[in-house]
Every structure is written in C-alpha cells, then in structure tokens.
Write a protein that holds these residues in place. Structure first.
Motif, PDB file in Angstrom:
ATOM      1  N   GLY A 125       0.826  -1.058   0.149  1.00  0.00           N
ATOM      2  CA  GLY A 125      -0.086   0.080   0.030  1.00  0.00           C
ATOM      3  C   GLY A 125       0.851   1.363  -0.011  1.00  0.00           C
ATOM      4  N   GLU A 126       0.414   2.165   0.712  1.00  0.00           N
ATOM      5  CA  GLU A 126       1.226   3.632   1.034  1.00  0.00           C
ATOM      6  C   GLU A 126       2.745   3.478   1.244  1.00  0.00           C
ATOM      7  N   ALA A 127       2.846   2.398   2.068  1.00  0.00           N
ATOM      8  CA  ALA A 127       4.437   2.261   2.498  1.00  0.00           C
ATOM      9  C   ALA A 127       5.255   1.550   1.356  1.00  0.00           C
ATOM     10  N   GLY A 128       4.823   1.188   0.356  1.00  0.00           N
ATOM     11  CA  GLY A 128       5.416   0.547  -0.882  1.00  0.00           C
ATOM     12  C   GLY A 128       5.768   1.667  -1.847  1.00  0.00           C
ATOM     13  N   LYS A 129       5.073   2.858  -1.854  1.00  0.00           N
ATOM     14  CA  LYS A 129       5.294   3.970  -2.774  1.00  0.00           C
ATOM     15  C   LYS A 129       6.853   4.456  -2.464  1.00  0.00           C
ATOM     16  N   HIS A 130       7.578   4.276  -3.781  1.00  0.00           N
ATOM     17  CA  HIS A 130       8.992   4.590  -3.327  1.00  0.00           C
ATOM     18  C   HIS A 130       9.683   5.567  -4.675  1.00  0.00           C
ATOM     19  N   ALA A 131      10.677   5.973  -3.865  1.00  0.00           N
ATOM     20  CA  ALA A 131      11.633   6.448  -5.305  1.00  0.00           C
ATOM     21  C   ALA A 131      12.478   5.315  -5.755  1.00  0.00           C
ATOM     22  N   ARG A 132      12.950   5.605  -7.128  1.00  0.00           N
ATOM     23  CA  ARG A 132      13.535   4.502  -7.751  1.00  0.00           C
ATOM     24  C   ARG A 132      14.663   5.033  -8.862  1.00  0.00           C
ATOM     25  N   ALA A 133      15.446   3.898  -9.271  1.00  0.00           N
ATOM     26  CA  ALA A 133      16.200   4.349 -10.395  1.00  0.00           C
ATOM     27  C   ALA A 133      16.102   3.042 -11.349  1.00  0.00           C
ATOM     28  N   ALA A 134      16.034   2.966 -12.578  1.00  0.00           N
ATOM     29  CA  ALA A 134      15.894   2.051 -13.505  1.00  0.00           C
ATOM     30  C   ALA A 134      16.955   2.268 -14.612  1.00  0.00           C
ATOM     31  N   VAL A 135      18.056   1.389 -14.468  1.00  0.00           N
ATOM     32  CA  VAL A 135      19.166   1.474 -15.410  1.00  0.00           C
ATOM     33  C   VAL A 135      19.665   0.262 -16.286  1.00  0.00           C
ATOM     34  N   GLY A 136      19.980   0.598 -17.445  1.00  0.00           N
ATOM     35  CA  GLY A 136      20.240  -0.489 -18.315  1.00  0.00           C
ATOM     36  C   GLY A 136      21.646  -0.974 -18.171  1.00  0.00           C
ATOM     37  N   MET A 137      21.982  -2.122 -18.171  1.00  0.00           N
ATOM     38  CA  MET A 137      23.247  -2.901 -18.164  1.00  0.00           C
ATOM     39  C   MET A 137      23.499  -3.472 -19.253  1.00  0.00           C
ATOM     40  N   ALA A 138      24.934  -3.796 -19.469  1.00  0.00           N
ATOM     41  CA  ALA A 138      25.324  -4.767 -20.693  1.00  0.00           C
ATOM     42  C   ALA A 138      25.095  -6.123 -20.063  1.00  0.00           C
ATOM     43  N   ALA A 139      25.292  -6.664 -19.112  1.00  0.00           N
ATOM     44  CA  ALA A 139      25.138  -7.919 -18.281  1.00  0.00           C
ATOM     45  C   ALA A 139      24.960  -7.876 -16.882  1.00  0.00           C
ATOM     46  N   LEU A 140      24.242  -9.029 -16.355  1.00  0.00           N
ATOM     47  CA  LEU A 140      23.941  -8.952 -14.938  1.00  0.00           C
ATOM     48  C   LEU A 140      24.602 -10.525 -14.540  1.00  0.00           C
ATOM     49  N   PRO A 141      24.756 -10.806 -13.245  1.00  0.00           N
ATOM     50  CA  PRO A 141      25.507 -12.063 -12.769  1.00  0.00           C
ATOM     51  C   PRO A 141      24.267 -13.304 -13.133  1.00  0.00           C
ATOM     52  N   LEU A 142      24.900 -14.278 -13.411  1.00  0.00           N
ATOM     53  CA  LEU A 142      24.051 -15.688 -13.958  1.00  0.00           C
ATOM     54  C   LEU A 142      23.166 -15.144 -15.292  1.00  0.00           C
ATOM     55  N   ASN A 143      23.669 -14.139 -15.646  1.00  0.00           N
ATOM     56  CA  ASN A 143      22.728 -13.929 -17.071  1.00  0.00           C
ATOM     57  C   ASN A 143      21.587 -13.585 -16.909  1.00  0.00           C
ATOM     58  N   ALA A 144      21.219 -13.038 -15.430  1.00  0.00           N
ATOM     59  CA  ALA A 144      19.673 -12.733 -15.327  1.00  0.00           C
ATOM     60  C   ALA A 144      19.405 -11.487 -16.002  1.00  0.00           C
ATOM     61  N   ALA A 145      18.130 -11.304 -16.384  1.00  0.00           N
ATOM     62  CA  ALA A 145      17.652 -10.332 -17.030  1.00  0.00           C
ATOM     63  C   ALA A 145      17.480  -9.018 -16.129  1.00  0.00           C
ATOM     64  N   VAL A 146      17.391  -9.149 -15.129  1.00  0.00           N
ATOM     65  CA  VAL A 146      16.818  -7.980 -13.967  1.00  0.00           C
ATOM     66  C   VAL A 146      17.390  -8.426 -12.680  1.00  0.00           C
ATOM     67  N   GLU A 147      18.067  -7.258 -12.050  1.00  0.00           N
ATOM     68  CA  GLU A 147      18.536  -7.382 -10.596  1.00  0.00           C
ATOM     69  C   GLU A 147      18.120  -6.092 -10.169  1.00  0.00           C
ATOM     70  N   ILE A 148      17.323  -6.184  -8.642  1.00  0.00           N
ATOM     71  CA  ILE A 148      16.841  -5.018  -7.902  1.00  0.00           C
ATOM     72  C   ILE A 148      17.186  -5.178  -6.642  1.00  0.00           C
ATOM     73  N   GLU A 149      17.786  -4.033  -5.998  1.00  0.00           N
ATOM     74  CA  GLU A 149      18.092  -3.763  -4.614  1.00  0.00           C
ATOM     75  C   GLU A 149      17.239  -2.607  -4.070  1.00  0.00           C
ATOM     76  N   ALA A 150      17.064  -2.698  -2.745  1.00  0.00           N
ATOM     77  CA  ALA A 150      16.006  -2.098  -1.769  1.00  0.00           C
ATOM     78  C   ALA A 150      16.783  -1.486  -0.500  1.00  0.00           C
ATOM     79  N   ILE A 151      16.044  -0.148  -0.538  1.00  0.00           N
ATOM     80  CA  ILE A 151      16.324   0.515   0.831  1.00  0.00           C
ATOM     81  C   ILE A 151      14.848   0.743   1.454  1.00  0.00           C
ATOM     82  N   ILE A 152      14.620   0.206   3.100  1.00  0.00           N
ATOM     83  CA  ILE A 152      13.619   0.320   3.309  1.00  0.00           C
ATOM     84  C   ILE A 152      13.640   0.789   4.785  1.00  0.00           C
ATOM     85  N   GLU A 153      12.703   1.573   5.387  1.00  0.00           N
ATOM     86  CA  GLU A 153      12.806   2.287   6.541  1.00  0.00           C
ATOM     87  C   GLU A 153      11.846   1.158   7.331  1.00  0.00           C
TER      88      GLU A 153
END
Length: 156
Positions: A125-153
């Motif tokens: 809900g409201e607690a899940g609304k966040h700032a973010r960055a969405a960045v293109g990469m040449a490659a990721l670990p294990l050939n994953a298509a996406v990787e996401i990290e989080a900062i949570i209060e």
C-alpha cells in the motif's frame, strides 16, 4: 489481530520463498539504525534464474516485467528474514534500484521496473510507494535479465 501484509500476499496469490543465501562474499541484508538495505535480488523461482538474457533481444518486455516481479518477491523474502518474519515492521520502501540487462538501443528499463514497483505498492500500500532508479546494463550476474536492490525504513 490479522497481519494485513500477509493477507494481501494471500489475496494476490503470492507465496514468499525462503530467503536465498548470498552467492558470493556479501550479506543478503544489513540493518543500520532504522534502515534495512537489501542486496540485489535476481529473478529466481524454485532456486533457479527464471528469466535470463538481454531485454530487447532475448527477453520481451512482459517477460522482463515478470522478472522484476520475481525480484520484488525476493526482496520481500529477504525483508521477512531480516525482520524476524514480521513484514509489518516495514514503515516505507524508500528506494528501489533496478538494473536491466539491455540489448543495445533498448530504452524501456522504466517499463520493465514497473513490474517490481507495482507489486511492492500492491502488497504494501502507501508504505510501498518509493523513489527508484531504472538502469540499463550490458550484463548481470548469472545472465539474469533483471536485478533489483532495496532500501527500506523499518520500525524497531
């Protein structure tokens, strides 16, 4: 008293997996004061990378959005582990940083990342609304298509 987050997960038919162990020399999460930092999560399902390759070449946008959703589910799993099973301690998802393995010329990383943003907002809900960055990469670990990290209060 019922747990509104667990109820919402059930309504969305989301089962959080066991939090994955780190794959290298790092920890899955760090709590510092009232902040929870969750290391980058890959789109794993049943212990394996579920969506791999470059978005815009090997992976289409809907599949990449699903990858982002899986990353968000894994973020919630890590948060649950960090918080002793109590997701109600989440006060606010402050920021998601999304990394999308992108084919040359692919520019819809923000659309891919909506998969994670929508899931987090739908669950928290409201607690899940966040700032973010969405960045293109040449490659990721294990050939994953996406990787996401989080900062949570979090609350004490």
């Amino acid at each position: 008293m019922s747990n509104p987050i667990e109820t919402r997960l059930q309504e969305l038919d989301i089962v959080l997996p066991e939090a994955a162990a780190p794959a290298a020399n790092y920890v899955s999460y760090v709590i510092s004061g009232n902040m929870l930092y969750i290391s980058g999560q890959l789109p794993t399902e049943n212990g394996k990378i579920a969506v791999s390759g470059l978005v815009g070449a090997d992976v289409d946008v809907p599949a990449a959005q699903r990858a982002a959703e899986l990353c968000a589910i894994n973020i919630l799993s890590q948060a649950k582990a960090a918080l002793g099973g109590d997701l109600t301690r989440i006060k606010r998802v402050v920021k998601l940083s999304s990394f999308v393995a992108s084919a040359p010329g692919f520019t819809e990383q923000h659309i891919v990342t909506n998969g994670a943003s929508n899931l987090i907002a739908n669950v928290l809900g409201e607690a899940g609304k966040h700032a973010r960055a969405a960045v293109g990469m040449a490659a990721l670990p294990l050939n994953a298509a996406v990787e996401i990290e989080a900062i949570i209060e979090i609350s004490a």
